[in-house]
Design a protein around this motif. Structure first.
Motif, mmCIF file in Angstrom:
data_model
loop_
_atom_site.group_PDB
_atom_site.id
_atom_site.type_symbol
_atom_site.label_atom_id
_atom_site.label_comp_id
_atom_site.label_asym_id
_atom_site.label_seq_id
_atom_site.Cartn_x
_atom_site.Cartn_y
_atom_site.Cartn_z
ATOM 1 N N ALA A 285 26.735 27.927 73.564
ATOM 2 C CA ALA A 285 26.227 27.202 74.740
ATOM 3 C C ALA A 285 26.820 25.801 74.795
ATOM 4 O O ALA A 285 27.176 25.296 75.869
ATOM 5 C CB ALA A 285 24.703 27.137 74.703
ATOM 6 N N GLY A 286 26.951 25.149 73.629
ATOM 7 C CA GLY A 286 27.546 23.816 73.576
ATOM 8 C C GLY A 286 29.009 23.830 73.978
ATOM 9 O O GLY A 286 29.480 22.947 74.704
ATOM 10 N N LYS A 287 29.743 24.843 73.510
ATOM 11 C CA LYS A 287 31.158 24.971 73.884
ATOM 12 C C LYS A 287 31.295 25.174 75.392
ATOM 13 O O LYS A 287 32.166 24.586 76.041
ATOM 14 C CB LYS A 287 31.799 26.151 73.137
ATOM 15 N N GLU A 288 30.433 26.004 75.946
ATOM 16 C CA GLU A 288 30.494 26.273 77.377
ATOM 17 C C GLU A 288 30.236 25.010 78.189
ATOM 18 O O GLU A 288 30.952 24.712 79.153
ATOM 19 C CB GLU A 288 29.461 27.353 77.733
ATOM 20 N N LEU A 289 29.228 24.247 77.778
ATOM 21 C CA LEU A 289 28.916 23.001 78.482
ATOM 22 C C LEU A 289 30.078 22.020 78.376
ATOM 23 O O LEU A 289 30.426 21.341 79.345
ATOM 24 C CB LEU A 289 27.631 22.385 77.910
ATOM 25 N N ARG A 290 30.704 21.937 77.209
ATOM 26 C CA ARG A 290 31.820 21.017 77.009
ATOM 27 C C ARG A 290 32.993 21.376 77.928
ATOM 28 O O ARG A 290 33.606 20.511 78.556
ATOM 29 C CB ARG A 290 32.232 21.079 75.535
ATOM 30 N N LEU A 291 33.321 22.671 78.006
ATOM 31 C CA LEU A 291 34.410 23.087 78.883
ATOM 32 C C LEU A 291 34.069 22.807 80.343
ATOM 33 O O LEU A 291 34.917 22.332 81.112
ATOM 34 C CB LEU A 291 34.702 24.579 78.688
ATOM 35 N N LEU A 370 46.842 13.930 65.270
ATOM 36 C CA LEU A 370 47.541 15.019 64.603
ATOM 37 C C LEU A 370 46.564 15.987 63.949
ATOM 38 O O LEU A 370 46.963 17.001 63.400
ATOM 39 C CB LEU A 370 48.488 14.453 63.527
ATOM 40 N N LEU A 371 45.262 15.651 63.992
ATOM 41 C CA LEU A 371 44.253 16.499 63.365
ATOM 42 C C LEU A 371 44.111 17.802 64.146
ATOM 43 O O LEU A 371 43.854 17.781 65.354
ATOM 44 C CB LEU A 371 42.898 15.789 63.314
ATOM 45 N N PRO A 372 44.251 18.944 63.478
ATOM 46 C CA PRO A 372 44.202 20.228 64.197
ATOM 47 C C PRO A 372 42.900 20.422 64.976
ATOM 48 O O PRO A 372 42.910 20.944 66.092
ATOM 49 C CB PRO A 372 44.331 21.271 63.070
ATOM 50 N N GLU A 373 41.761 19.963 64.395
ATOM 51 C CA GLU A 373 40.481 20.209 65.062
ATOM 52 C C GLU A 373 40.337 19.404 66.346
ATOM 53 O O GLU A 373 39.477 19.706 67.190
ATOM 54 C CB GLU A 373 39.302 19.890 64.131
ATOM 55 N N ALA A 374 41.159 18.367 66.513
ATOM 56 C CA ALA A 374 41.063 17.544 67.721
ATOM 57 C C ALA A 374 42.001 18.037 68.829
ATOM 58 O O ALA A 374 41.904 17.579 69.956
ATOM 59 C CB ALA A 374 41.360 16.089 67.379
ATOM 60 N N LEU A 375 42.928 18.954 68.495
ATOM 61 C CA LEU A 375 43.755 19.592 69.535
ATOM 62 C C LEU A 375 42.983 20.807 70.016
ATOM 63 O O LEU A 375 42.980 21.855 69.388
ATOM 64 C CB LEU A 375 45.109 19.999 68.958
ATOM 65 N N GLU A 376 42.344 20.647 71.140
ATOM 66 C CA GLU A 376 41.323 21.607 71.554
ATOM 67 C C GLU A 376 41.884 23.009 71.809
ATOM 68 O O GLU A 376 42.994 23.168 72.307
ATOM 69 C CB GLU A 376 40.647 21.116 72.827
ATOM 70 N N LYS A 377 41.044 23.971 71.463
ATOM 71 C CA LYS A 377 41.301 25.371 71.800
ATOM 72 C C LYS A 377 40.008 25.948 72.355
ATOM 73 O O LYS A 377 38.928 25.672 71.838
ATOM 74 C CB LYS A 377 41.720 26.178 70.564
ATOM 75 N N TRP A 378 40.138 26.744 73.408
ATOM 76 C CA TRP A 378 38.986 27.427 73.989
ATOM 77 C C TRP A 378 39.236 28.921 73.952
ATOM 78 O O TRP A 378 40.360 29.373 74.190
ATOM 79 C CB TRP A 378 38.769 26.985 75.444
ATOM 80 N N SER A 379 38.197 29.674 73.690
ATOM 81 C CA SER A 379 38.371 31.123 73.637
ATOM 82 C C SER A 379 38.702 31.662 75.022
ATOM 83 O O SER A 379 38.195 31.176 76.038
ATOM 84 C CB SER A 379 37.112 31.797 73.088
ATOM 85 N N VAL A 380 39.570 32.666 75.046
ATOM 86 C CA VAL A 380 39.899 33.347 76.302
ATOM 87 C C VAL A 380 38.634 33.919 76.928
ATOM 88 O O VAL A 380 38.446 33.884 78.159
ATOM 89 C CB VAL A 380 40.941 34.447 76.034
ATOM 90 N N ARG A 381 37.747 34.418 76.072
ATOM 91 C CA ARG A 381 36.474 34.982 76.545
ATOM 92 C C ARG A 381 35.672 33.942 77.328
ATOM 93 O O ARG A 381 35.129 34.237 78.403
ATOM 94 C CB ARG A 381 35.684 35.479 75.337
ATOM 95 N N LEU A 382 35.616 32.695 76.826
ATOM 96 C CA LEU A 382 34.871 31.640 77.507
ATOM 97 C C LEU A 382 35.554 31.261 78.825
ATOM 98 O O LEU A 382 34.888 31.082 79.852
ATOM 99 C CB LEU A 382 34.755 30.413 76.590
ATOM 100 N N PHE A 383 36.881 31.143 78.804
ATOM 101 C CA PHE A 383 37.613 30.826 80.030
ATOM 102 C C PHE A 383 37.375 31.897 81.099
ATOM 103 O O PHE A 383 37.167 31.601 82.272
ATOM 104 C CB PHE A 383 39.117 30.720 79.737
ATOM 105 N N GLU A 384 37.411 33.164 80.664
ATOM 106 C CA GLU A 384 37.229 34.262 81.599
ATOM 107 C C GLU A 384 35.859 34.222 82.248
ATOM 108 O O GLU A 384 35.699 34.530 83.431
ATOM 109 C CB GLU A 384 37.407 35.585 80.849
ATOM 110 N N LYS A 385 34.865 33.765 81.495
ATOM 111 C CA LYS A 385 33.503 33.678 82.018
ATOM 112 C C LYS A 385 33.338 32.504 82.978
ATOM 113 O O LYS A 385 32.783 32.652 84.072
ATOM 114 C CB LYS A 385 32.516 33.539 80.851
ATOM 115 N N VAL A 386 33.823 31.345 82.580
ATOM 116 C CA VAL A 386 33.556 30.108 83.320
ATOM 117 C C VAL A 386 34.590 29.854 84.407
ATOM 118 O O VAL A 386 34.248 29.460 85.523
ATOM 119 C CB VAL A 386 33.505 28.910 82.346
ATOM 120 N N LEU A 387 35.877 30.092 84.099
ATOM 121 C CA LEU A 387 36.974 29.743 85.005
ATOM 122 C C LEU A 387 37.938 30.933 85.102
ATOM 123 O O LEU A 387 39.086 30.865 84.630
ATOM 124 C CB LEU A 387 37.710 28.504 84.492
#
Length: 826
Positions: A285-291, A370-387
């Motif tokens: 839910a937090g990831k979805e809100l952030r996107l 350069l920190l990997p965790e700060a280069l954002e990635k979103w799941s395809v599943r979440l993108f498909e749902k929201v956008l």
């Protein structure tokens, strides 16, 4: 009392204190409905802000008219964060009205410093990223450059931090609970933003495939404008912040049927988007809100840009990228790239190739990490749902990029294709926002020389090979208007007397201070100002923590976000080592030192919160141990924010910039502290390298592994246990964490720090750098005992920081990326 304003600023040159006083009283009565006999400090502040806004909004109108009449090319700065701080003092200084207002308020029996404390910080950011954005929009206005900042109108900014028994507790930061006089709602520019739903594939009358997105939610974006006052007040640009609301504000049918709570549900869900800065994204839910947050503000902003473009150019899209530059501040607004494609292709029926050319010419991207965790990635599943439509567009961008551009450069090389693809294959397919940002932009910049080199060599080497001219550097900077003139008025006055009054817009003029670096009288004046600032900070420390500190001690300050790579825990290990040395030898030779921290940890970052707790528990013990004769004090100031930084930075003797080499992109606190005469102790990381080059290696203290040495150590197989067993002091300090010495009756309560450094592998090499750091601190101590030498170094730090002006950064952006022309408002 009727003394005239002596400011050289043309827009306010004739304003007298008497006039400003009359304006305050008028607004107190007519705007805020109260009386001089009963007005609270907050009412006085509101009235003063209203009087000030007469000049602000006049400047805004003149600026907007000038830009419109000249049909200017403008930059649109997209940032999820704007750490603006307080605006009253800043706007008064930038309009040349601070002394006028001070005199007017004094005549009314009001202290201006008390008054400005009524303002809540506009803390719409987390740290350096948001403060950099604030400095940049200040510089853009000061330099008469057409620009709009775009972000989110968060109801709650970064949380308010409290300590309970030494632990961080997060509380809501309701920065505008009772309104904010420095913003204005613009309902005429409301945008509607679609979400969720499905995409229908159809054929038009010519037999071409067209896509129609059928969203099942539409969110209303309501813009709030914050005027950004340039220095001397000529140009006033806009920061436009979007507030989310439900399109159908209230469901009367449901309410009348008895569903009182359900009738509000859609409204509440919509408002959640702009409720909080950085919701915890540990949950789905937090990831979805952030996107959704990222898409919401990017989509609102692009629609707003297109609305203004079409007002002049109608449907002639040939000039769009010539008129519009969009800077993506980190990957947070990267979804703007497929959104602009969607608008051009789906809404305005422009062919794909033309749309993609417009996109690439419009966007530029700043990489901050350069920190990997700060280069954002979103799941395809979440993108498909929201956008869902955006996912289709991303797939098509990716297909064309891989088949046409990557295949041409590296034919048949599937390994490189996998690395450069926007879609990351794996257990769960992910959308790489960093790759999307590079592919969809005309320029990509890092934010310090070493960082930009690492972006090319380590982060995006294949992209650099594919597009050798795309990746560039723009070293960060900070505005001297806020970070010397406003926050350190005594030093500002001394600089005025010494080099003239033009330095706030030409910081290279500070270089003339070097002629005074060996002048005994100037040294005394300079260090007296530093001491007075330290005395002021002791009052803040006493008020916030009830700890008494001696202003004659070295004030050693580390202020930044709490993160392992910034290594507040390395600082803590050294403090504990010093404490141990003093316990073993109370006559241990060291100048008294106060270590002062300011930092917030992300709510879900357990180890960072443990580090805060450990610093506070060590402070409790150290500060109350009479055996060490007051030689060592530790202070952690709660709720670090811009207004607190404005008190800490002028008082700093030592600036702690101790990140692991290669991890800090730039830093901006390092610049602010050095500008105010603090000596940097730091690694060769981020902008520290360039600061050392500018001020001279004799005037900084450098320690630790270099970027190349960090890589070599890790490649060889780093073992923190070797340092644990090889250095008695390290072992003794780490073992202390397992005891109850600092946490009576609770042994091992601080053990997570030891475990992270040993069992966790010490990912940021604290133990590898500890000995070098401890020796560097001994060097700091020796330098401070040479009072003339220290004063000389402090003065030269201020003198040679001209490069780190955000005006210079902006000029680099203009020259290398944006190609803007200045237009002074008439």
């Amino acid at each position: 009392m009727a003394k005239s304003n002596t400011t050289p600023f043309a827009v306010t040159a004739n304003v007298t204190a008497e006039q400003f006083k009359d304006s305050i009283v008028k607004h107190l009565n007519a705007t805020h409905g109260t009386d001089v006999n009963k007005a609270s400090n907050r009412s006085w502040w509101n009235a003063t802000a209203s009087a000030l806004n007469e000049y602000v909004y006049n400047g805004l109108s003149n600026t907007q008219r000038t830009y419109f009449e000249n049909d200017t090319r403008a930059v649109h700065y997209f940032s999820l964060e704007f750490l603006m701080g307080r605006l009253t003092g800043n706007n008064l200084h930038n309009l040349g009205l601070f002394n006028v207002a001070k005199e007017a308020l004094n005549d009314l029996g009001i202290d201006i410093e008390t008054l400005v404390d009524e303002e809540e910080d506009m803390a719409l950011g987390n740290g350096g990223l948001g403060r950099l954005a604030a400095c940049f929009i200040d510089s853009l206005a000061t330099m008469h450059l057409p620009a709009v900042g775009y972000g989110i109108h968060y109801e709650h900014g970064l949380f308010r931090q409290e300590f309970q028994q030494g632990r961080q507790i997060e509380r809501p930061d309701s920065w505008r609970e009772y309104g904010n006089p420095f913003e204005i709602c613009r309902p005429e520019s409301v945008q509607e933003i679609p979400l969720y739903g499905y995409v229908e594939t159809k054929f038009d009358e010519n037999g071409h495939i067209v896509k129609q997105w059928h969203p099942n939610r539409v969110i209303k974006g309501v813009p709030w404008d914050v005027p950004v006052v340039g220095y001397e007040g000529t140009n006033v640009n806009v920061l436009r912040l979007w507030e989310s609301r439900a399109s159908d504000f209230f469901n009367w049918d449901v309410f009348n049927a008895g569903g009182y709570h359900d009738s509000h549900r859609e409204n509440v869900e919509a408002e959640t988007i702009s409720k909080v800065l950085y919701p915890n994204d540990e949950t789905d839910a937090g990831k979805e809100l952030r996107l959704i947050q990222q898409y919401f503000f990017s989509a609102c902003s692009l629609k707003d840009i297109i609305r203004r473009y079409r007002r002049v150019h109608n449907d002639d899209w040939s000039k769009f990228s010539a008129q519009v530059a969009v800077q993506l501040n980190d990957t947070h607004p990267a979804v703007a790239i497929p959104e602009l494609m969607r608008l051009l292709v789906d809404e305005y029926n422009i062919d794909w190739d033309t749309s993609w050319t417009i996109c690439r010419e419009t966007f530029s991207y700043t990489n901050h990490t350069l920190l990997p965790e700060a280069l954002e990635k979103w799941s395809v599943r979440l993108f498909e749902k929201v956008l869902p439509r955006h996912l289709e567009i991303i797939y098509e961008i990716n297909r064309r990029f891989l088949e046409e551009e990557v295949e041409a450069k590296w034919p048949g090389d599937d390994e490189i294709k996998a690395k450069l693809s926007i879609i990351e294959e794996g257990h769960e397919r992910m959308v790489r926002m960093g790759n999307l940002s590079v592919i969809g932009s005309n320029k990509v910049n890092g934010v310090a020389e070493v960082h930009s080199a690492l972006v090319k060599s380590d982060l995006f080497p294949e992209f650099d090979a594919l597009w050798p001219e795309k990746l560039t550097n723009v070293t960060n900077g900070v505005t001297p208007r806020r970070w010397i003139k406003a926050c350190n008025p005594k030093l500002s006055a001394l600089i005025d007397e010494t080099v003239g009054t033009e330095w706030p817009t030409n910081l290279e003029l500070l270089r003339d201070l070097d002629k005074k670096a060996d002048d005994a009288k100037f040294q005394k004046t300079f260090m007296d100002i530093k001491h007075e600032n330290k005395v002021e900070l002791t009052k803040v420390i006493k008020d916030l923590t009830d700890i008494d500190v001696d202003p004659s001690a070295i004030f050693d300050i580390q202020i930044k976000r709490l993160h392992e790579y910034k290594r507040q825990h390395l600082n803590l290990l050294h403090i504990m080592a010093l404490y141990r040395r003093l316990l073993q030898n109370p006559d241990y030779d060291m100048h008294p030192r106060v270590f002062i921290f300011g930092a917030k940890a992300a709510p879900g970052y357990a180890l960072a919160k443990d580090i805060i707790y450990a610093i506070n528990k060590v402070a409790d013990k150290v500060n109350n141990d009479e055996r060490i004769k007051g030689k060592l004090k530790v202070v952690f100031l709660p709720n670090y924010r811009v207004s607190l930084a404005e008190k800490m930075i002028p008082a700093a003797d030592v600036s702690e910039q101790i990140s692991t080499a290669g991890k800090e992109a730039s830093g901006t606190g390092n610049m602010k502290l050095a500008m105010n005469g603090a000596i940097t102790i730091g690694t060769l990381d981020g902008a520290n390298i360039e600061i050392a080059e500018e001020v001279g290696e004799d005037n900084v203290v450098i320690f630790g592994l270099t970027v190349d040495e960090v890589k070599a150590v890790k490649k060889a197989g780093y073992s923190p246990w070797d340092y644990y067993y090889g250095n008695q002091e390290i072992k003794a300090v780490l073992d202390w964490f397992e005891t109850d010495y600092f946490t009576p009756g609770k042994p091992g309560e601080l053990a997570s720090i030891k475990h992270s450094l040993l069992d966790g592998g010490d990912p940021y090499l604290c133990l590898a750098d500890f000995e070098s750091y401890a020796k560097a601190q001994e060097q700091v101590d020796a330098k401070y005992k040479d009072s003339k030498g220290w004063a000389r170094s402090a003065i030269l730090n201020t003198a040679y920081m001209g490069k780190f002006n955000s005006d210079r950064s902006i000029q680099d952006y203009v020259d290398r990326i944006w190609k803007l022309k200045a237009y002074k408002a008439q």
